[in-house]
Design a protein around this motif. Structure first.
Motif, PDB file in Angstrom:
ATOM      1  N   UNK A 277      11.685  -1.271  28.853  1.00  0.00           N
ATOM      2  CA  UNK A 277      10.467  -2.192  29.480  1.00  0.00           C
ATOM      3  C   UNK A 277      10.083  -1.633  31.077  1.00  0.00           C
ATOM      4  N   UNK A 278      10.950  -1.477  31.674  1.00  0.00           N
ATOM      5  CA  UNK A 278      10.986  -0.934  33.120  1.00  0.00           C
ATOM      6  C   UNK A 278       9.873   0.194  33.120  1.00  0.00           C
ATOM      7  N   UNK A 279      10.095   1.131  32.213  1.00  0.00           N
ATOM      8  CA  UNK A 279       9.226   2.490  32.316  1.00  0.00           C
ATOM      9  C   UNK A 279       8.238   2.163  30.824  1.00  0.00           C
ATOM     10  N   UNK A 280       7.441   1.426  31.006  1.00  0.00           N
ATOM     11  CA  UNK A 280       6.867   0.691  30.103  1.00  0.00           C
ATOM     12  C   UNK A 280       5.601   1.879  29.114  1.00  0.00           C
ATOM     13  N   UNK A 281       5.458   3.004  30.328  1.00  0.00           N
ATOM     14  CA  UNK A 281       4.499   3.847  29.911  1.00  0.00           C
ATOM     15  C   UNK A 281       5.140   5.003  29.535  1.00  0.00           C
ATOM     16  N   UNK A 282       6.358   5.129  29.551  1.00  0.00           N
ATOM     17  CA  UNK A 282       7.133   6.569  29.193  1.00  0.00           C
ATOM     18  C   UNK A 282       7.967   6.402  28.030  1.00  0.00           C
ATOM     19  N   UNK A 283       8.293   5.203  27.708  1.00  0.00           N
ATOM     20  CA  UNK A 283       9.529   5.153  26.475  1.00  0.00           C
ATOM     21  C   UNK A 283       9.077   4.384  25.490  1.00  0.00           C
ATOM     22  N   UNK A 284       9.369   4.977  24.247  1.00  0.00           N
ATOM     23  CA  UNK A 284       9.080   4.341  22.901  1.00  0.00           C
ATOM     24  C   UNK A 284      10.669   3.884  22.429  1.00  0.00           C
ATOM     25  N   UNK A 285      10.499   2.628  22.005  1.00  0.00           N
ATOM     26  CA  UNK A 285      11.789   1.824  21.236  1.00  0.00           C
ATOM     27  C   UNK A 285      11.490   1.405  20.121  1.00  0.00           C
ATOM     28  N   UNK A 286      12.188   1.652  19.046  1.00  0.00           N
ATOM     29  CA  UNK A 286      12.228   1.173  17.661  1.00  0.00           C
ATOM     30  C   UNK A 286      13.421   0.640  17.326  1.00  0.00           C
ATOM     31  N   UNK A 287      13.445  -0.463  16.779  1.00  0.00           N
ATOM     32  CA  UNK A 287      14.791  -1.247  16.465  1.00  0.00           C
ATOM     33  C   UNK A 287      15.011  -1.695  15.028  1.00  0.00           C
ATOM     34  N   UNK A 288      13.947  -1.560  14.150  1.00  0.00           N
ATOM     35  CA  UNK A 288      13.996  -1.906  12.726  1.00  0.00           C
ATOM     36  C   UNK A 288      14.198  -0.382  12.062  1.00  0.00           C
ATOM     37  N   UNK A 289      15.115  -0.406  11.255  1.00  0.00           N
ATOM     38  CA  UNK A 289      15.095   0.796  10.188  1.00  0.00           C
ATOM     39  C   UNK A 289      13.833   1.200   9.439  1.00  0.00           C
TER      40      UNK A 289
END
Length: 297
Positions: free
Chosen positions: A262-274
């Motif tokens: 969340x610190x690099x909100x513009x650069x990183x995509x995060x997916x947590x649900x299969x």
């Protein structure tokens, strides 16, 4: 489609905030998809104050977080019996140093999205990537503005799973092996990384070359090592299968990785649900065979 919408103060207190930047980039696509929002009080107020989503009937104001607005979104992710009160997911742009980001309702919003296999989007990059995914599944042409998110050959992807979900991660990686192999680099922690390498070797990946670069196990600091990559812009996507049903012995390390994202909100995509990760893979494959359409945000 109906989504919850919230953003910590940092992301909506000025025109340079992440919430406003996301809406500038994505407004035409949101209108094209006719996506509805239940927006928590101050988030809604900032949208109207700065003239975003004007005359958009799909935007509804909920109470401020201090008056239960975020709690209502949690209930609606679970699903309420009244018509129009079941959310398909939530966009919650998090400022990792804002104390409200770890209030019980904030943590519950993510947990219930996980439990009910709905997207929980905590960064601008994740929200933009999700919008493009849904556009592709709706049969719309790919948006050239999202091409950078799909330049996988230039990206590093982290593949991480809690113990109970390691078999799920292995199945996911095997099913999507060709797509994941397009990434310039894959990284993982401890046992998950080793099992992913063994799976790749069984599929013909060169036996003397790791498919996944392994870091320490999570309890021994692997999450922190990958968080360092994220913060330095050396990891652009994280697929992190979290188990919401068990206590996590190295909770602080997991939170550190989540805060880095969340610190690099513009650069990183995060997916947590299969299920959401698979939906993204399916869209990425479909998108790779499409010609670009006009820019939509």
């Amino acid at each position: 489609m109906l989504m919850g919408l919230a953003a910590n103060r940092l992301h909506h207190e000025s025109t340079e905030g992440a919430l406003l930047e996301f809406l500038r980039l994505a407004e035409s696509g949101l209108r094209e998809m006719d996506i509805g929002f239940h927006a928590v009080g101050r988030t809604y107020d900032a949208i109207t104050q700065f003239g975003m989503l004007q005359d958009y009937p799909q935007l509804k104001r909920y109470p401020r977080g201090s008056r239960g607005g975020l709690m209502k979104l949690v209930a609606e992710v679970v699903g309420m019996p009244e018509p129009g009160r079941t959310l398909d997911g939530a966009i919650y742009l998090i400022d990792p140093v804002d104390p409200s980001s770890i209030f019980p309702e904030a943590l519950a919003l993510k947990r219930q999205c996980l439990i009910h296999s709905k997207p929980f989007l905590s960064t601008v990059a994740s929200a933009r990537d999700w919008l493009e995914m849904e556009r592709i599944h709706a049969g719309l042409p790919r948006n050239p503005q999202a091409d950078a998110l799909h330049a996988f050959e230039k990206q590093t992807i982290a593949l991480i799973a809690h113990d109970a979900l390691k078999p799920t991660m292995l199945d996911f990686a095997a099913r999507n092996f060709d797509l994941l192999s397009r990434f310039g680099r894959r990284v993982g922690t401890g046992t998950t990384g080793q099992r992913l390498n063994e799976m790749a070797w069984s599929k013909g990946w060169p036996a003397d070359t790791p498919w996944v670069d392994r870091f320490n196990s999570g309890p021994l600091g692997g999450d922190a090592q990958i968080a360092d990559l994220v913060l330095d812009g050396r990891c652009q996507r994280a697929i992190f299968f979290e188990d919401p049903h068990v206590a996590r012995q190295h909770e602080a390390d997991i939170q550190l990785l989540e805060r880095a994202v969340t610190t690099v909100t513009y650069e990183t995509v995060c997916t947590t649900a299969p299920q959401i990760a698979q939906r993204w893979c399916d869209a990425a494959v479909l998108r790779s065979h499409q010609k670009p359409g006009r820019e939509q945000g």
